[in-house]
Design a protein around this motif. Structure first.
Motif, PDB file in Angstrom:
ATOM      1  N   HIS A  81       0.867  -1.174   0.000  1.00 18.47           N
ATOM      2  CA  HIS A  81       0.000   0.000   0.000  1.00 18.47           C
ATOM      3  C   HIS A  81       0.902   1.222   0.000  1.00 18.47           C
ATOM      4  N   CYS A  82       0.814   2.046  -1.048  1.00 19.13           N
ATOM      5  CA  CYS A  82       1.684   3.216  -1.193  1.00 19.13           C
ATOM      6  C   CYS A  82       0.860   4.489  -1.243  1.00 19.13           C
ATOM      7  N   TRP A  83       1.460   5.590  -0.770  1.00 21.39           N
ATOM      8  CA  TRP A  83       0.777   6.876  -0.743  1.00 21.39           C
ATOM      9  C   TRP A  83       1.786   8.026  -0.636  1.00 21.39           C
ATOM     10  N   SER A  84       1.305   9.207  -0.941  1.00 24.08           N
ATOM     11  CA  SER A  84       2.046  10.446  -0.703  1.00 24.08           C
ATOM     12  C   SER A  84       1.111  11.358   0.083  1.00 24.08           C
ATOM     13  N   SER A  85       1.558  12.574   0.335  1.00 20.57           N
ATOM     14  CA  SER A  85       0.685  13.503   1.048  1.00 20.57           C
ATOM     15  C   SER A  85      -0.502  13.920   0.187  1.00 20.57           C
ATOM     16  N   PHE A 129       6.901   9.352  -1.602  1.00 14.98           N
ATOM     17  CA  PHE A 129       5.951   8.247  -1.571  1.00 14.98           C
ATOM     18  C   PHE A 129       6.445   7.211  -0.573  1.00 14.98           C
ATOM     19  N   VAL A 130       5.549   6.770   0.287  1.00 13.52           N
ATOM     20  CA  VAL A 130       5.842   5.781   1.318  1.00 13.52           C
ATOM     21  C   VAL A 130       5.000   4.546   1.044  1.00 13.52           C
ATOM     22  N   CYS A 131       5.558   3.367   1.313  1.00 15.37           N
ATOM     23  CA  CYS A 131       4.825   2.113   1.106  1.00 15.37           C
ATOM     24  C   CYS A 131       4.887   1.241   2.356  1.00 15.37           C
ATOM     25  N   ASP A 132       3.750   0.657   2.697  1.00 18.24           N
ATOM     26  CA  ASP A 132       3.698  -0.426   3.679  1.00 18.24           C
ATOM     27  C   ASP A 132       3.760  -1.713   2.885  1.00 18.24           C
ATOM     28  N   SER A 133       4.608  -2.636   3.319  1.00 21.09           N
ATOM     29  CA  SER A 133       4.689  -3.922   2.632  1.00 21.09           C
ATOM     30  C   SER A 133       4.588  -5.035   3.666  1.00 21.09           C
ATOM     31  N   SER A 134       3.973  -6.139   3.265  1.00 22.44           N
ATOM     32  CA  SER A 134       3.869  -7.292   4.166  1.00 22.44           C
ATOM     33  C   SER A 134       3.718  -8.566   3.347  1.00 22.44           C
ATOM     34  N   TRP A 135       4.188  -9.648   3.940  1.00 20.17           N
ATOM     35  CA  TRP A 135       4.023 -10.957   3.346  1.00 20.17           C
ATOM     36  C   TRP A 135       4.132 -12.005   4.442  1.00 20.17           C
ATOM     37  N   SER A 136       3.501 -13.151   4.211  1.00 17.77           N
ATOM     38  CA  SER A 136       3.518 -14.253   5.170  1.00 17.77           C
ATOM     39  C   SER A 136       4.445 -15.341   4.680  1.00 17.77           C
ATOM     40  N   ASP A 137       5.256 -15.810   5.582  1.00 17.48           N
ATOM     41  CA  ASP A 137       6.223 -16.859   5.282  1.00 17.48           C
ATOM     42  C   ASP A 137       5.550 -18.207   5.494  1.00 17.48           C
ATOM     43  N   HIS A 138       5.438 -18.977   4.431  1.00 23.29           N
ATOM     44  CA  HIS A 138       4.788 -20.289   4.521  1.00 23.29           C
ATOM     45  C   HIS A 138       5.675 -21.318   5.210  1.00 23.29           C
ATOM     46  N   HIS A 176       5.910 -10.820   7.872  1.00 22.57           N
ATOM     47  CA  HIS A 176       7.005  -9.857   7.729  1.00 22.57           C
ATOM     48  C   HIS A 176       6.409  -8.552   7.223  1.00 22.57           C
ATOM     49  N   THR A 177       6.672  -7.473   7.917  1.00 21.36           N
ATOM     50  CA  THR A 177       6.162  -6.170   7.518  1.00 21.36           C
ATOM     51  C   THR A 177       7.271  -5.131   7.613  1.00 21.36           C
ATOM     52  N   VAL A 178       7.203  -4.161   6.724  1.00 21.36           N
ATOM     53  CA  VAL A 178       8.115  -3.027   6.799  1.00 21.36           C
ATOM     54  C   VAL A 178       7.498  -1.868   6.020  1.00 21.36           C
ATOM     55  N   GLN A 179       7.729  -0.662   6.526  1.00 19.61           N
ATOM     56  CA  GLN A 179       7.346   0.548   5.814  1.00 19.61           C
ATOM     57  C   GLN A 179       8.626   1.147   5.236  1.00 19.61           C
ATOM     58  N   PHE A 180       8.589   1.541   3.960  1.00 20.08           N
ATOM     59  CA  PHE A 180       9.785   2.115   3.344  1.00 20.08           C
ATOM     60  C   PHE A 180       9.411   3.306   2.469  1.00 20.08           C
ATOM     61  N   THR A 181      10.367   4.176   2.269  1.00 15.05           N
ATOM     62  CA  THR A 181      10.173   5.341   1.411  1.00 15.05           C
ATOM     63  C   THR A 181      10.552   4.939  -0.012  1.00 15.05           C
ATOM     64  N   ALA A 182       9.549   4.791  -0.853  1.00 14.38           N
ATOM     65  CA  ALA A 182       9.768   4.329  -2.228  1.00 14.38           C
ATOM     66  C   ALA A 182      10.372   5.427  -3.095  1.00 14.38           C
ATOM     67  N   TYR A 183      10.023   6.671  -2.820  1.00 10.96           N
ATOM     68  CA  TYR A 183      10.606   7.793  -3.559  1.00 10.96           C
ATOM     69  C   TYR A 183      10.662   9.003  -2.642  1.00 10.96           C
ATOM     70  N   LYS A 184      11.807   9.638  -2.614  1.00 11.24           N
ATOM     71  CA  LYS A 184      11.985  10.888  -1.870  1.00 11.24           C
ATOM     72  C   LYS A 184      12.821  11.801  -2.763  1.00 11.24           C
ATOM     73  N   ALA A 185      12.231  12.891  -3.222  1.00 12.61           N
ATOM     74  CA  ALA A 185      12.876  13.736  -4.232  1.00 12.61           C
ATOM     75  C   ALA A 185      14.278  14.167  -3.820  1.00 12.61           C
ATOM     76  N   ARG A 186      14.466  14.563  -2.598  1.00 16.76           N
ATOM     77  CA  ARG A 186      15.793  15.046  -2.187  1.00 16.76           C
ATOM     78  C   ARG A 186      16.834  13.928  -2.190  1.00 16.76           C
ATOM     79  N   ARG A 187      16.409  12.698  -2.009  1.00 20.19           N
ATOM     80  CA  ARG A 187      17.323  11.550  -2.049  1.00 20.19           C
ATOM     81  C   ARG A 187      17.541  11.058  -3.475  1.00 20.19           C
ATOM     82  N   ASP A 188      16.480  11.078  -4.265  1.00 21.77           N
ATOM     83  CA  ASP A 188      16.476  10.372  -5.546  1.00 21.77           C
ATOM     84  C   ASP A 188      16.577  11.248  -6.780  1.00 21.77           C
ATOM     85  N   TRP A 189      16.362  12.531  -6.672  1.00 18.90           N
ATOM     86  CA  TRP A 189      16.169  13.412  -7.825  1.00 18.90           C
ATOM     87  C   TRP A 189      17.167  13.165  -8.956  1.00 18.90           C
TER      88      TRP A 189
END
Length: 152
Positions: free
Chosen positions: A55-59, A88-97, A103-116
């Motif tokens: 699930h990804c979103w921005s402001s 843009f920030v994303c929540d990611s999760s998956w289940s290990d069979h 397993h869950t983690v939130q990560f910054t998928a795009y940040k202009a000052r980092r990635d421009w």
């Protein structure tokens, strides 16, 4: 008309044109900002038997929740805002069979000052794997994707 009115009017017109020119073609770090769209893609490279929930979103935009099966991706395009504060920030999760839980983690998928102009000029690629999230421009530039986070 008085001469002072003409001078003030000319100065106002010049200032307005200068500001409009700067808005249309701003230079940042020696690179001309163009109105090109950026693309971010998140790939499920975990395992053929594991689905990735993301699930990804921005402001300004909520991109919704998506389930990605093995080697599927979710991608979106956008323009970086004038202030280069686009993020843009994303929540990611998956289940290990294998019985190791969720397993869950939130990560910054795009940040202009980092990635421009450093990491992904046009394309940002995320490869979500068993051991974490890998990131880069997705081009064959001789630089491997960089591990940016690990799952718990």
């Amino acid at each position: 008309m008085s001469q002072s009115f003409l001078v003030l009017g000319s100065a106002a017109i010049f200032s307005t044109l200068l500001i409009l020119s700067l808005l249309c073609a701003q230079e940042v770090d020696g690179h001309l900002i163009q109105a090109r769209k950026k693309t971010v893609a998140v790939y499920n490279d975990i395992d053929p038997n594991i689905a990735l929930n993301i699930h990804c979103w921005s402001s300004e935009d909520d991109l919704g929740a998506h389930t990605l099966y093995y080697q599927q991706n979710f991608r979106w395009r956008f323009r970086v805002n004038f202030w280069r504060s686009t993020k843009f920030v994303c929540d990611s999760s998956w289940s290990d069979h294998a019985g190791k839980g969720n397993h869950t983690v939130q990560f910054t998928a795009y940040k202009a000052r980092r990635d421009w102009m450093k990491h992904c000029v046009d394309n940002c690629v995320w490869s979500i794997r068993l051991d974490g999230g890998y990131y880069g421009d997705g081009l064959d530039t001789g630089f491997p994707l960089k591990n940016m986070f690990s799952y718990n």
